[in-house]
Design a protein around this motif. Sequence first.
Motif, PDB file in Angstrom:
ATOM      1  N   MET B  53       0.834  -1.196   0.000  1.00  0.00           N
ATOM      2  CA  MET B  53       0.000   0.000   0.000  1.00  0.00           C
ATOM      3  C   MET B  53       0.870   1.248   0.000  1.00  0.00           C
ATOM      4  SD  MET B  53      -3.029  -0.856   2.662  1.00  0.00           S
ATOM      5  CE  MET B  53      -4.094   0.545   2.409  1.00  0.00           C
ATOM      6  N   MET B  54       2.096   1.098   0.534  1.00  0.00           N
ATOM      7  CA  MET B  54       3.061   2.193   0.481  1.00  0.00           C
ATOM      8  C   MET B  54       4.342   1.641  -0.103  1.00  0.00           C
ATOM      9  SD  MET B  54       2.614   3.950   4.163  1.00  0.00           S
ATOM     10  CE  MET B  54       2.731   5.697   4.030  1.00  0.00           C
ATOM     11  N   VAL B  55       5.057   2.506  -0.811  1.00  0.00           N
ATOM     12  CA  VAL B  55       6.327   2.102  -1.391  1.00  0.00           C
ATOM     13  C   VAL B  55       7.417   2.928  -0.724  1.00  0.00           C
ATOM     14  CG1 VAL B  55       7.421   1.539  -3.576  1.00  0.00           C
ATOM     15  CG2 VAL B  55       4.991   2.014  -3.517  1.00  0.00           C
ATOM     16  N   PRO B  56       8.503   2.298  -0.305  1.00  0.00           N
ATOM     17  CA  PRO B  56       9.535   3.076   0.384  1.00  0.00           C
ATOM     18  C   PRO B  56      10.240   4.029  -0.566  1.00  0.00           C
ATOM     19  CG  PRO B  56      10.255   0.810   0.056  1.00  0.00           C
ATOM     20  CD  PRO B  56       8.832   0.873  -0.386  1.00  0.00           C
ATOM     21  N   SER B  57      10.579   5.199  -0.047  1.00  0.00           N
ATOM     22  CA  SER B  57      11.290   6.160  -0.887  1.00  0.00           C
ATOM     23  C   SER B  57      12.768   5.775  -0.981  1.00  0.00           C
ATOM     24  CB  SER B  57      11.163   7.561  -0.316  1.00  0.00           C
ATOM     25  OG  SER B  57      11.572   7.561   1.028  1.00  0.00           O
ATOM     26  N   ARG B  58      13.208   5.054   0.001  1.00  0.00           N
ATOM     27  CA  ARG B  58      14.587   4.579  -0.015  1.00  0.00           C
ATOM     28  C   ARG B  58      14.586   3.213   0.662  1.00  0.00           C
ATOM     29  NH1 ARG B  58      18.636   7.887   3.292  1.00  0.00           N
ATOM     30  NH2 ARG B  58      17.362   9.666   2.736  1.00  0.00           N
ATOM     31  N   GLY B  59      15.557   2.409   0.325  1.00  0.00           N
ATOM     32  CA  GLY B  59      15.630   1.106   0.973  1.00  0.00           C
ATOM     33  C   GLY B  59      14.782   0.068   0.273  1.00  0.00           C
ATOM     34  N   THR B  60      14.786  -1.119   0.782  1.00  0.00           N
ATOM     35  CA  THR B  60      14.134  -2.229   0.113  1.00  0.00           C
ATOM     36  C   THR B  60      13.243  -3.005   1.071  1.00  0.00           C
ATOM     37  OG1 THR B  60      16.253  -2.476  -0.998  1.00  0.00           O
ATOM     38  CG2 THR B  60      14.573  -4.119  -1.494  1.00  0.00           C
ATOM     39  N   VAL B  61      12.089  -3.369   0.596  1.00  0.00           N
ATOM     40  CA  VAL B  61      11.226  -4.265   1.351  1.00  0.00           C
ATOM     41  C   VAL B  61      11.070  -5.510   0.495  1.00  0.00           C
ATOM     42  CG1 VAL B  61       8.969  -4.569   2.398  1.00  0.00           C
ATOM     43  CG2 VAL B  61       9.987  -2.297   2.300  1.00  0.00           C
ATOM     44  N   LEU B  62      11.238  -6.657   1.087  1.00  0.00           N
ATOM     45  CA  LEU B  62      11.055  -7.880   0.320  1.00  0.00           C
ATOM     46  C   LEU B  62      10.028  -8.761   1.004  1.00  0.00           C
ATOM     47  CD1 LEU B  62      14.709  -8.915  -0.617  1.00  0.00           C
ATOM     48  CD2 LEU B  62      12.941  -8.016  -2.135  1.00  0.00           C
ATOM     49  N   VAL B  63       9.024  -9.179   0.268  1.00  0.00           N
ATOM     50  CA  VAL B  63       8.059 -10.125   0.792  1.00  0.00           C
ATOM     51  C   VAL B  63       8.072 -11.321  -0.137  1.00  0.00           C
ATOM     52  CG1 VAL B  63       5.635 -10.549   1.265  1.00  0.00           C
ATOM     53  CG2 VAL B  63       6.638  -8.361   1.859  1.00  0.00           C
ATOM     54  N   GLU B  64       8.441 -12.425   0.378  1.00  0.00           N
ATOM     55  CA  GLU B  64       8.609 -13.625  -0.433  1.00  0.00           C
ATOM     56  C   GLU B  64       9.441 -13.331  -1.677  1.00  0.00           C
ATOM     57  OE1 GLU B  64       4.868 -15.639  -0.937  1.00  0.00           O
ATOM     58  OE2 GLU B  64       5.085 -16.391   1.100  1.00  0.00           O
ATOM     59  N   ASP B  65      10.561 -12.682  -1.453  1.00  0.00           N
ATOM     60  CA  ASP B  65      11.506 -12.345  -2.506  1.00  0.00           C
ATOM     61  C   ASP B  65      10.939 -11.425  -3.580  1.00  0.00           C
ATOM     62  OD1 ASP B  65      13.489 -13.872  -1.302  1.00  0.00           O
ATOM     63  OD2 ASP B  65      12.698 -15.700  -2.235  1.00  0.00           O
ATOM     64  N   CYS B  66       9.927 -10.692  -3.243  1.00  0.00           N
ATOM     65  CA  CYS B  66       9.310  -9.821  -4.224  1.00  0.00           C
ATOM     66  C   CYS B  66       9.138  -8.441  -3.591  1.00  0.00           C
ATOM     67  CB  CYS B  66       7.962 -10.421  -4.619  1.00  0.00           C
ATOM     68  SG  CYS B  66       7.185  -9.593  -5.984  1.00  0.00           S
ATOM     69  N   LYS B  67       9.386  -7.401  -4.376  1.00  0.00           N
ATOM     70  CA  LYS B  67       9.191  -6.054  -3.844  1.00  0.00           C
ATOM     71  C   LYS B  67       7.711  -5.697  -3.865  1.00  0.00           C
ATOM     72  CE  LYS B  67      13.562  -3.914  -5.028  1.00  0.00           C
ATOM     73  NZ  LYS B  67      14.240  -2.902  -5.818  1.00  0.00           N
ATOM     74  N   PRO B  68       7.140  -5.388  -2.719  1.00  0.00           N
ATOM     75  CA  PRO B  68       5.705  -5.082  -2.693  1.00  0.00           C
ATOM     76  C   PRO B  68       5.375  -3.833  -3.505  1.00  0.00           C
ATOM     77  CG  PRO B  68       6.526  -5.476  -0.478  1.00  0.00           C
ATOM     78  CD  PRO B  68       7.711  -5.361  -1.364  1.00  0.00           C
ATOM     79  N   ASP B  69       4.528  -4.027  -4.510  1.00  0.00           N
ATOM     80  CA  ASP B  69       4.029  -2.916  -5.302  1.00  0.00           C
ATOM     81  C   ASP B  69       2.698  -3.374  -5.872  1.00  0.00           C
ATOM     82  OD1 ASP B  69       3.367  -1.008  -7.080  1.00  0.00           O
ATOM     83  OD2 ASP B  69       5.210  -1.094  -8.266  1.00  0.00           O
ATOM     84  N   GLN B  70       1.634  -2.672  -5.499  1.00  0.00           N
ATOM     85  CA  GLN B  70       0.299  -3.154  -5.865  1.00  0.00           C
ATOM     86  C   GLN B  70       0.060  -3.191  -7.371  1.00  0.00           C
ATOM     87  OE1 GLN B  70      -2.930  -1.551  -3.619  1.00  0.00           O
ATOM     88  NE2 GLN B  70      -2.130  -2.456  -1.754  1.00  0.00           N
ATOM     89  N   ARG B  71       0.896  -2.465  -8.147  1.00  0.00           N
ATOM     90  CA  ARG B  71       0.673  -2.476  -9.585  1.00  0.00           C
ATOM     91  C   ARG B  71       1.471  -3.563 -10.293  1.00  0.00           C
ATOM     92  NH1 ARG B  71       1.536   3.729  -9.407  1.00  0.00           N
ATOM     93  NH2 ARG B  71       2.712   2.793  -7.721  1.00  0.00           N
ATOM     94  N   ASP B  72       2.340  -4.215  -9.511  1.00  0.00           N
ATOM     95  CA  ASP B  72       3.197  -5.231 -10.095  1.00  0.00           C
ATOM     96  C   ASP B  72       2.455  -6.561 -10.208  1.00  0.00           C
ATOM     97  OD1 ASP B  72       5.513  -6.536 -10.942  1.00  0.00           O
ATOM     98  OD2 ASP B  72       5.948  -7.180  -8.896  1.00  0.00           O
ATOM     99  N   ARG B  73       2.460  -7.142 -11.399  1.00  0.00           N
ATOM    100  CA  ARG B  73       1.699  -8.378 -11.650  1.00  0.00           C
ATOM    101  C   ARG B  73       2.121  -9.526 -10.723  1.00  0.00           C
ATOM    102  NH1 ARG B  73      -2.453  -9.039 -13.851  1.00  0.00           N
ATOM    103  NH2 ARG B  73      -3.202  -7.551 -15.354  1.00  0.00           N
ATOM    104  N   GLN B  74       3.428  -9.653 -10.597  1.00  0.00           N
ATOM    105  CA  GLN B  74       3.925 -10.756  -9.785  1.00  0.00           C
ATOM    106  C   GLN B  74       3.508 -10.580  -8.329  1.00  0.00           C
ATOM    107  OE1 GLN B  74       8.207 -11.155  -9.705  1.00  0.00           O
ATOM    108  NE2 GLN B  74       8.063 -13.035  -8.503  1.00  0.00           N
ATOM    109  N   PHE B  75       3.590  -9.322  -7.855  1.00  0.00           N
ATOM    110  CA  PHE B  75       3.211  -9.102  -6.459  1.00  0.00           C
ATOM    111  C   PHE B  75       1.711  -9.243  -6.245  1.00  0.00           C
ATOM    112  CE2 PHE B  75       2.243  -6.634  -2.623  1.00  0.00           C
ATOM    113  CZ  PHE B  75       2.999  -7.375  -1.730  1.00  0.00           C
TER     114      PHE B  75
END
Lengths: 265, 258
Positions: B53-75
């Motif tokens: 729901m939020m994307v970090p402005s810096r740094g990395t968040v990984l959930v099951e080896d995937c960067k959370p982004d609601q528009r990303d198909r894989q996520f």
Amino acid sequence: MTPKSNLVIGMIGALVVAGSWHIEANPGEFVDGLPNLWLLGGEVVAELAEVEYRMVDRAFWSMLETILMAFIGTMVGYALAFPMSLLASRNLTSKWVYAPMRGILAAVRTFPSIMWALLFVIMVGPGPFAGVLAITMYTLGFVAKLQYESMETIDADPMDAASSIGLSKLQIVRFVVVPESASHLLGHLLYMFDYNVRQTSILGLVGAGGIGFYIITHIKFIQYGKTAFFMLVVLITVLIVDWVSVKLRDRYVIKSQRGVVADVP
Amino acid sequence: MVPVLKTLVIMISSKRRSHAQRHLNTFKAGINYAIVGLSGSGKSTLLKLMNGMMVPSRGTVLVEDCKPDQRDRQFQKIMSRIGYIPQSLGLVRNSTVLDNVMMGALPRMRLMQFLLKRYSEEDLEEARRVLDKVGLLGKEDRKTYMLSGGEKRRVAIARAFMQGPRILLADEIVSELDGTTSREIMNLVADMQKDTRLTAVMIHHDIRLALEFADRVAVIQEGRRVMELGVDNDTILDFQSGDSTTQEILEMYDDPKE
Ligand SMILES: Nc1ncnc2c1ncn2[C@@H]1O[C@H](COP(=O)(O)OP(=O)(O)O)[C@@H](O)[C@H]1O
Ligand SMILES: [Mg+2]
């Protein structure tokens, strides 16, 4: 009151006076004209007393035609407005979609229904079909605005929750937007139908069908009594439609908005 | 065990506050985590970073080896298996309990199925099973706005479990309830968490509830985890920051009067 608001009120007052002078409004003429109402009243009563069956017949069928035109126009306009209002809601689409959509809808709204009627009489020829098209366009522009405004007031929480568990836009519309705005949407439909019955009654003035045709014809032949008879029919019909829609609103709209449809197990 | 949620240096742009320390936040699979921290410490933000729901402005968040982004198909696929219960619950007031719960199953439904609300027999069966678990069987046709606070939370939990979740994120869902009801609800979630062996990250207002129901308690301060308590042996397992504010949090929680 602030001096600024005094100034504004003063300017508005001055505009009203200056404007009245410009259009040659004369309160004296209004007072002088009052007795004409008496004359008209007498004539109307006299003519109403001898209403022929033929006129009742005409009034009935043309009123029915008017209601049907309003009904079809309302429904079709409403159905077309729904997807457009979804696209025009700021909380559902991006700026690139809602901004042009709002522009289109604003343009559609600039015409009053009688102007749409004129346009469609030219396009498809005189008759009720032109009237239905006019009502459809008017309803589309007007209802879409009501719809997207109420869609925009939907609580953001369920929408956020829905999108964060991976629902598509269409699924959000079906499971959040529609139920959360359903009572408003029904309210708009009733309001619009009510309003359209009145509007359709005058579309006959430009040849777009309905009871307005008889009203304008009798006025042309200076038959004020007959004119009044048809207007009376419109009045009674509008009162009935109004009453029915108030009842429906009470039954389905107000209750669901206040949440008093509780069922005790 | 593979770490399921891994959040590395979470940073959200904010001019006034900058939580820019480099650190590592890892949530291990199958564990029931509780998050506590003072209000404004970034607990809700942490959850929103994990479900995109939020994307970090810096740094990395990984959930099951995937960067959370609601528009990303894989996520999006992963997202449909992340149960998220916001503090407001996010229920659709004018819908029935069943329709709210079915929202959890929507990502796997076909177009006509959800447009006409013609739920499949399997989905209905699953909904009944979940509703039975949360104690709402027989109330499927109730409109959500008519339910009590406790029942509303049960609906939200049922919706999350209807997703067949691998991860459950819940934000202070029992804060407004009385003690007994809170415990009932928490027991329910704990049971279901054990059944499905999912990874839970639940924010708590009350550290006592956190200690009672979680396997591990993470204390968040200025957007990052400053320590983690393993509840089983009551020892502090991870004490990344020994500064005085951390001590203050602990002391604040020790004092029942706050
Ligand atoms: N990692 C971060 N970096 C920058 N700002 C943050 C971070 N986490 C939280 N904030 C800011 O701090 C404020 C409070 O965050 P929130 O998550 O609502 O706290 P909590 O839920 O603990 O009360 C918000 O304005 C948020 O934008
Ligand atoms: Mg919060």
